[in-house]
Design a protein around this motif. Structure first.
Motif, PDB file in Angstrom:
ATOM      1  N   CYS A   1      -4.128  -4.867 -10.144  1.00  0.00           N
ATOM      2  CA  CYS A   1      -5.100  -5.099  -9.065  1.00  0.00           C
ATOM      3  C   CYS A   1      -5.490  -6.569  -8.991  1.00  0.00           C
ATOM      4  O   CYS A   1      -5.670  -7.122  -7.895  1.00  0.00           O
ATOM      5  CB  CYS A   1      -6.348  -4.239  -9.275  1.00  0.00           C
ATOM      6  SG  CYS A   1      -6.116  -2.482  -8.929  1.00  0.00           S
TER       7      CYS A   1
ATOM      8  N   PRO B   1     -14.534   0.411   0.952  1.00  0.00           N
ATOM      9  CA  PRO B   1     -13.696   0.675   2.122  1.00  0.00           C
ATOM     10  C   PRO B   1     -14.398   1.580   3.125  1.00  0.00           C
ATOM     11  O   PRO B   1     -14.204   1.450   4.327  1.00  0.00           O
ATOM     12  CB  PRO B   1     -12.462   1.355   1.521  1.00  0.00           C
ATOM     13  CG  PRO B   1     -12.431   0.907   0.109  1.00  0.00           C
ATOM     14  CD  PRO B   1     -13.863   0.717  -0.307  1.00  0.00           C
TER      15      PRO B   1
ATOM     16  N   THR C   1      -2.134  -3.022   6.632  1.00  0.00           N
ATOM     17  CA  THR C   1      -2.760  -2.406   5.475  1.00  0.00           C
ATOM     18  C   THR C   1      -4.277  -2.470   5.556  1.00  0.00           C
ATOM     19  O   THR C   1      -4.851  -3.339   6.221  1.00  0.00           O
ATOM     20  CB  THR C   1      -2.300  -3.095   4.177  1.00  0.00           C
ATOM     21  OG1 THR C   1      -2.726  -4.468   4.197  1.00  0.00           O
ATOM     22  CG2 THR C   1      -0.795  -3.028   4.026  1.00  0.00           C
ATOM     23  N   GLN C   2      -4.912  -1.558   4.815  1.00  0.00           N
ATOM     24  CA  GLN C   2      -6.367  -1.539   4.740  1.00  0.00           C
ATOM     25  C   GLN C   2      -6.897  -2.754   3.989  1.00  0.00           C
ATOM     26  O   GLN C   2      -7.947  -3.295   4.339  1.00  0.00           O
ATOM     27  CB  GLN C   2      -6.834  -0.260   4.029  1.00  0.00           C
ATOM     28  CG  GLN C   2      -8.344  -0.098   3.935  1.00  0.00           C
ATOM     29  CD  GLN C   2      -9.005   0.093   5.281  1.00  0.00           C
ATOM     30  OE1 GLN C   2      -8.550   0.914   6.068  1.00  0.00           O
ATOM     31  NE2 GLN C   2     -10.036  -0.677   5.556  1.00  0.00           N
ATOM     32  N   GLN C   3      -6.166  -3.215   2.981  1.00  0.00           N
ATOM     33  CA  GLN C   3      -6.651  -4.359   2.221  1.00  0.00           C
ATOM     34  C   GLN C   3      -6.664  -5.629   3.071  1.00  0.00           C
ATOM     35  O   GLN C   3      -7.567  -6.469   2.912  1.00  0.00           O
ATOM     36  CB  GLN C   3      -5.822  -4.557   0.955  1.00  0.00           C
ATOM     37  CG  GLN C   3      -4.343  -4.673   1.147  1.00  0.00           C
ATOM     38  CD  GLN C   3      -3.579  -4.644  -0.173  1.00  0.00           C
ATOM     39  OE1 GLN C   3      -4.018  -5.212  -1.167  1.00  0.00           O
ATOM     40  NE2 GLN C   3      -2.444  -3.971  -0.201  1.00  0.00           N
TER      41      GLN C   3
ATOM     42  N   MET D   1      -6.425 -10.086  -1.913  1.00  0.00           N
ATOM     43  CA  MET D   1      -6.609  -8.720  -1.430  1.00  0.00           C
ATOM     44  C   MET D   1      -7.278  -7.877  -2.521  1.00  0.00           C
ATOM     45  O   MET D   1      -7.263  -8.233  -3.701  1.00  0.00           O
ATOM     46  CB  MET D   1      -5.260  -8.101  -1.038  1.00  0.00           C
ATOM     47  CG  MET D   1      -4.463  -8.929  -0.049  1.00  0.00           C
ATOM     48  SD  MET D   1      -5.346  -9.156   1.507  1.00  0.00           S
ATOM     49  CE  MET D   1      -4.478 -10.576   2.180  1.00  0.00           C
ATOM     50  N   LYS D   2      -7.844  -6.760  -2.108  1.00  0.00           N
ATOM     51  CA  LYS D   2      -8.469  -5.825  -3.041  1.00  0.00           C
ATOM     52  C   LYS D   2      -7.952  -4.425  -2.748  1.00  0.00           C
ATOM     53  O   LYS D   2      -7.925  -4.015  -1.589  1.00  0.00           O
ATOM     54  CB  LYS D   2      -9.995  -5.843  -2.900  1.00  0.00           C
ATOM     55  CG  LYS D   2     -10.643  -7.150  -3.310  1.00  0.00           C
ATOM     56  CD  LYS D   2     -12.154  -7.070  -3.164  1.00  0.00           C
ATOM     57  CE  LYS D   2     -12.812  -8.377  -3.577  1.00  0.00           C
ATOM     58  NZ  LYS D   2     -14.290  -8.316  -3.440  1.00  0.00           N
ATOM     59  N   TRP D   3      -7.541  -3.749  -3.806  1.00  0.00           N
ATOM     60  CA  TRP D   3      -7.078  -2.378  -3.615  1.00  0.00           C
ATOM     61  C   TRP D   3      -8.246  -1.527  -3.133  1.00  0.00           C
ATOM     62  O   TRP D   3      -9.289  -1.450  -3.775  1.00  0.00           O
ATOM     63  CB  TRP D   3      -6.520  -1.822  -4.920  1.00  0.00           C
ATOM     64  CG  TRP D   3      -5.951  -0.451  -4.763  1.00  0.00           C
ATOM     65  CD1 TRP D   3      -6.508   0.731  -5.142  1.00  0.00           C
ATOM     66  CD2 TRP D   3      -4.700  -0.110  -4.138  1.00  0.00           C
ATOM     67  NE1 TRP D   3      -5.686   1.784  -4.810  1.00  0.00           N
ATOM     68  CE2 TRP D   3      -4.570   1.295  -4.187  1.00  0.00           C
ATOM     69  CE3 TRP D   3      -3.684  -0.864  -3.547  1.00  0.00           C
ATOM     70  CZ2 TRP D   3      -3.462   1.959  -3.672  1.00  0.00           C
ATOM     71  CZ3 TRP D   3      -2.580  -0.190  -3.037  1.00  0.00           C
ATOM     72  CH2 TRP D   3      -2.474   1.197  -3.102  1.00  0.00           C
ATOM     73  N   SER D   4      -8.086  -0.884  -1.988  1.00  0.00           N
ATOM     74  CA  SER D   4      -9.221  -0.190  -1.366  1.00  0.00           C
ATOM     75  C   SER D   4      -8.937   1.281  -1.094  1.00  0.00           C
ATOM     76  O   SER D   4      -9.628   1.902  -0.296  1.00  0.00           O
ATOM     77  CB  SER D   4      -9.592  -0.888  -0.050  1.00  0.00           C
ATOM     78  OG  SER D   4      -8.469  -1.015   0.801  1.00  0.00           O
ATOM     79  N   HIS D   5      -7.915   1.815  -1.759  1.00  0.00           N
ATOM     80  CA  HIS D   5      -7.618   3.237  -1.597  1.00  0.00           C
ATOM     81  C   HIS D   5      -7.951   3.979  -2.896  1.00  0.00           C
ATOM     82  O   HIS D   5      -8.640   3.453  -3.766  1.00  0.00           O
ATOM     83  CB  HIS D   5      -6.143   3.427  -1.205  1.00  0.00           C
ATOM     84  CG  HIS D   5      -5.820   2.951   0.169  1.00  0.00           C
ATOM     85  ND1 HIS D   5      -6.098   3.683   1.298  1.00  0.00           N
ATOM     86  CD2 HIS D   5      -5.256   1.784   0.607  1.00  0.00           C
ATOM     87  CE1 HIS D   5      -5.707   3.010   2.371  1.00  0.00           C
ATOM     88  NE2 HIS D   5      -5.197   1.861   1.972  1.00  0.00           N
TER      89      HIS D   5
ATOM     90  N   ASP E   1      -9.703  -5.277   5.341  1.00  0.00           N
ATOM     91  CA  ASP E   1     -10.924  -5.576   4.585  1.00  0.00           C
ATOM     92  C   ASP E   1     -11.071  -7.077   4.365  1.00  0.00           C
ATOM     93  O   ASP E   1     -12.166  -7.635   4.487  1.00  0.00           O
ATOM     94  CB  ASP E   1     -10.896  -4.856   3.230  1.00  0.00           C
ATOM     95  CG  ASP E   1     -11.038  -3.360   3.372  1.00  0.00           C
ATOM     96  OD1 ASP E   1     -11.392  -2.901   4.479  1.00  0.00           O
ATOM     97  OD2 ASP E   1     -10.780  -2.638   2.395  1.00  0.00           O
TER      98      ASP E   1
ATOM     99  N   GLU F   1       0.809  -1.216   0.000  1.00  0.00           N
ATOM    100  CA  GLU F   1       0.000   0.000   0.000  1.00  0.00           C
ATOM    101  C   GLU F   1       0.849   1.276   0.000  1.00  0.00           C
ATOM    102  O   GLU F   1       0.755   2.111   0.891  1.00  0.00           O
ATOM    103  CB  GLU F   1      -1.000   0.004   1.161  1.00  0.00           C
ATOM    104  CG  GLU F   1      -2.124  -0.997   0.967  1.00  0.00           C
ATOM    105  CD  GLU F   1      -3.257  -0.813   1.951  1.00  0.00           C
ATOM    106  OE1 GLU F   1      -3.098  -0.078   2.948  1.00  0.00           O
ATOM    107  OE2 GLU F   1      -4.313  -1.430   1.727  1.00  0.00           O
TER     108      GLU F   1
END
Length: 927
Positions: free
Chosen positions: A426, A798, A662-664, A432-436, A667, A405
């Motif tokens: 992606c 997100p 990380t946010q991903q 994982m999934k890009w969430s930004h 999530d 990230e």
């Protein structure tokens, strides 16, 4: 109606003042009143009225808010295009008239003065049934045309601004502070080379004093289908900005004709769902200059919007449709019927069940989706494109940067590469999934976002890059797709080391399956390069690489060309078939294609690193808990990430420690904790871990087990032919002509040429119905079900996940003060204070054990604790109201947590309000 009240009819939105529009939006409880642009406010109000009307019919809003507006006098609408005839266009004359007016000429009296320049206004009563978004292949067909700005003052003001903005900043010529110069020095390798600069607004040789050539043009949506928004996928009013990423204020007629070009963009909505736009930009005749000889051209953009990433297929469809309409004499039905066909009559393919095939201009275009148990969108993407642009080492670095990230910016001189490569990167992050922040094609006006204090994945054209250098953060990693170069900013954080053994396996798998793609794109093989390098002949090596560079530059510079032979209509299918059928052994077709193996290499990396992640999930699910109390007074519904990292092999720990922050990853774990029942991606990943574990336990000798096998899965699909555009009810062509001919693409649609859409094939409809019934059964049984589709549609965003985590954490502490008061005073009975699950009476405590002073202190403590509890409930309630105002999807678990918190603290009035919200949102009260 008084003059102070906003007009009630949707048709009168354009007559309202901005203040009136905002007042009505506030009255409708719509947060869009914060918009500043008039077109955004008008679109938001129209959408809010339609939504409120639907809710009113369902009994979900008060009668006043849902009141159907009284009909108003119909406003004049854009004139319908005349039926095209041989060698003429219904709109060529109108476009020329618009140019003549801008140049000071007279407009023919038969045409309304500003009709063709007016933005398209959908009829108020034309509400498109939403249905199931997963069944639609295409959401909208939109035409963005360049129309003259009638305001002369605006034209003069924009002239100097246009000249300034057309010239890229140059540190050798312009005055810059040391910080900006430093950023240019770091990113110099990505700037356009001498002689390859951006297309300047004044670089086409147009006479400086020609009135037509200096006409200020503005891109507007002049036609769209369907005419009204889908309830679940409204049309984004900023589409013109993404159709012209170089800047909407730089458009003017040009004397240089340009070949049609294609690019893609991605729009992300508030729910995290994606809309993919495929744009065909064509330059059509705008008018004649003052001398009567000079021909001017202006861009028009045809846009297909879809929630499915069939980028190559949509590119093919648009180019074939334009070629059919403007260069052939075999178009037996008008353009309107083709537009209606692709939008409403060609269905999206149900995952793993059918392949939908449509034909246009004798070419087959196929749409298919992987099985639901393999929900990775890579099969619809031209994966070879990324591996042609970057070598294996740079691909790994770009992927790893996103996995951790960081801020990543892709640069290319070809807009079509940016979205394709962003989507492929992606897909490599799965599970994982890009969430930004995610804007694969960043318009020039949005370049300040590149200094945002958050991770992002963005793309920018090389022409726009010098305008953005000043805004590019010092932490950003810039990936040059054309030149296979990556630069780091002076403040780019260090990346943790990749696990050595896993990195070697990943790299070996990529080299084995796609290592030759990079060199073949340059007419070389890696063996040739290694052989010349081993000979020690530096001049021969330099000559070889220079020649390879020239081959690649010539190839890459035509990527955006609409009629590039590399994007022939069936090229994607041929490529897949060659990969899927390569290496036949004894006539047996392989299960995997080349790109199955590449995607699986990254999947195996995550499987190896996360194979034990489930051991550290909470013992109980969120839905089964009725109290926040856990171990040591803290909530025990959190993922034990510290323990997970500590239990991993030492080689894995540096990366896992970074990944866990990380946010991903948050999530991913959140979806696993709260929605494991019907999350296909999570389920597939867990099954991949189980398959690897079973292989390791049961086999004395390791045997490769493939996880992805889209090649064999596609061969099992049943092909369904899409219906062709309907010819029923069409008026006869003038002069006995047999075909519809268009000199240029029309400015507007002729609504009289549309017909009633036909139903999608019964077999596909039945498959969708079966899946819908299954989701409904799961929802009723388990409460929360993620309706996200494998490719298109809206996954939980997100923002929703952040709200969910907030409520899960915050509600766990609501009422703790009351509990602490009880513990502090020995569980003394408190009159009139009930704590729900916290009610308990100690058998050893009697009223005689406390003196008057203790009881007085207890009353004070209780009063303070109850005040704190009410404040906490109010904060949570206001946060829920904010979430609803922002149109984020309701989550039953959030309502359940708040109702439980109200019960613990006896804040009954809030509990009633929350139950009322629950009913209005159409959720079960026992969820």
């Amino acid at each position: 109606m008084s003059g102070e009240e906003p007009p009630s009819s949707p048709a009168a939105v354009t007559t309202m003042t901005i203040q009136q529009i905002r007042s009505e939006l506030i009255e409708l409880n719509d947060s869009s009143f914060v918009f500043t642009r008039r077109d955004e406010l008008e679109s938001a109000l129209s959408s809010a009225r339609r939504t409120n009307s639907v809710k009113g019919r369902a009994g979900l809003v008060t009668p006043r808010a849902a009141e159907t507006p009284a009909p108003a006098e119909e406003e004049p609408r854009p004139p319908k295009a005349e039926s095209p005839s041989v060698g003429t266009s219904a709109t060529a004359a109108s476009t020329a008239d618009a140019a003549a007016t801008a140049a000071g000429g007279d407009r023919p009296a038969s045409r309304p003065p500003a009709a063709e320049a007016a933005p398209f206004v959908p009829p108020a009563d034309d509400l498109v049934p939403s249905g199931d978004a997963s069944r639609r292949l295409v959401e909208y067909f939109v035409m963005v045309s360049s129309v003259p700005v009638e305001d002369r003052a605006a034209q003069r003001a924009a002239a100097s601004s246009r000249r300034m903005k057309a010239r890229a900043p140059d540190p050798s010529r312009d005055k810059m502070n040391s910080r900006t110069k430093g950023r240019f020095d770091v990113r110099r390798v990505h700037l356009a080379r001498t002689g390859h600069g951006a297309d300047g607004a004044d670089g086409d040789g147009a006479p400086q004093d020609d009135a037509v050539g200096n006409t200020l043009l503005e891109p507007r949506i002049t036609a769209r289908y369907p005419a009204a928004d889908h309830e679940d996928q409204p049309l984004n009013v900023r589409i013109p900005q993404f159709c012209h990423p170089e800047g909407t204020d730089l458009i003017r007629p040009t004397t240089a004709y340009r070949m049609p070009r294609v690019h893609h963009f991605v729009l992300t909505d508030s729910m995290g769902g994606k809309q993919f736009g495929t744009c065909l930009t064509v330059y059509e005749e705008f008018g004649r200059g003052d001398d009567g000889k000079t021909t001017y051209y202006a861009p028009r953009v045809l846009v297909l919007l879809s929630t499915w990433p069939y980028l190559t297929a949509f590119r093919t469809y648009l180019t074939q449709l334009y070629r059919l309409a403007t260069t052939t004499d075999c178009m037996t039905v008008p353009i309107e019927r083709y537009v209606q066909n692709i939008c409403l009559e060609v269905p999206a393919p149900p995952p793993g069940a059918f392949e939908v095939q449509l034909s246009i201009l004798s070419q087959d275009i196929k749409f298919w989706a992987p099985p639901a148990d393999q929900p990775i969108p890579y099969v619809s993407l031209p994966n070879n494109v990324l591996f042609e642009c970057l070598d294996i080492g740079n691909i790994l670095f770009a992927w790893y940067t996103l996995a951790c990230e960081r801020k990543v910016l892709l640069v290319s001189g070809q807009l079509s590469l940016l979205t394709v490569c962003s989507e492929i990167l992606c897909a490599l992050l799965f599970p994982m999934k890009w969430s930004h922040l995610y804007i694969p094609v960043l318009p020039r006006s949005l370049s300040p976002m590149l200094d945002a204090p958050m991770p992002y994945l963005c793309g920018i054209s090389r022409d726009n890059f010098p305008f953005a250098v000043e805004d590019i953060s010092d932490e950003t990693v810039v990936v040059d797709l054309d030149r296979n170069v990556i630069t780091l900013g002076p403040g780019t954080p260090d990346l943790p080391p990749l696990p050595h053994n896993r990195r070697k396996k990943l790299e070996a798998a990529l080299k084995a399956n796609a290592g030759d793609v990079f060199w073949e794109a340059r007419n070389l093989t890696k063996a040739d390069v290694l052989r010349v390098r081993a000979s020690g002949d530096e001049s021969a090596l330099g000559a070889m690489l220079d020649k390879a560079g020239s081959v690649w530059e010539e190839r890459i510079n035509t990527r955006d060309d609409a009629f590039n032979l590399a994007h022939a209509p069936d090229s994607a299918n041929m490529e897949f078939n060659e990969d899927a059928n390569a290496g036949l052994d004894g006539g047996e077709l392989p299960k995997q294609s080349r790109w199955d193996a590449v995607q699986e290499a990254f999947l195996r990396f995550y499987v190896s690193l996360l194979q034990d992640y489930r051991k550290f999930l909470p013992a109980e699910s969120l839905q089964s808990r009725s109290t926040w109390r856990g171990k040591e007074g803290m909530s025990d519904l959190r993922y034990k990430k510290d323990e997970f990292v500590a239990a991993a092999p030492s080689e894995f720990q540096p990366f896992l420690e970074e990944l866990a922050q990380t946010q991903q990853f948050d999530d991913f774990v959140t979806r696993r904790m709260h929605n494991a029942v019907d999350a296909p991606d999570i389920k597939f990943f867990d099954q991949s871990i189980d398959a690897k574990s079973n292989r390791s336990k049961l086999k004395l000798k390791k045997k490769e087990t493939t996880f992805l096998h889209s090649a064999s899965a596609r061969r099992d699909l049943k092909t369904v032919e899409a219906v062709e555009p309907s010819s029923e009810g069409l008026p006869p062509l003038p002069g006995g002509e047999r075909a519809y001919l268009y000199k240029d693409w029309p400015l507007n649609f002729d609504e009289s040429l549309f017909c009633k859409p036909r139903a999608i094939p019964g077999s596909i409809s039945a498959e969708f119905d079966r899946r819908t019934a299954l989701r409904s059964a799961l929802r009723s049984q388990y409460g929360i079900v993620d309706d996200a589709r494998g490719l298109g549609g809206r996954n939980r965003s997100p923002e929703v996940t952040a709200f969910m985590l907030f409520f899960a954490t915050f509600t766990s502490v609501i009422g703790k003060e009351l509990y602490n008061v009880e513990e502090k005073h020995g569980n003394a009975p408190v009159a009139g204070v009930g704590l729900g699950p916290l009610d308990s009476w100690s058998e050893g405590v009697t009223s005689g054990t406390m003196n008057k002073q203790s009881l007085t202190n207890l009353d004070d403590d209780i009063a303070v604790a109850r005040t704190i509890a009410r404040a906490q409930i109010d904060l949570a309630f206001n946060t829920l109201s904010l979430m609803r105002a922002r149109r984020l999807p309701p989550e039953p678990a959030i309502y359940k947590l708040l109702i439980q918190a109200c019960g613990r603290t006896r804040v009954t009035h809030r509990a009633s309000q929350i139950m009322e919200m629950l009913a209005r949102d159409g959720l079960a009260t026992n969820s």
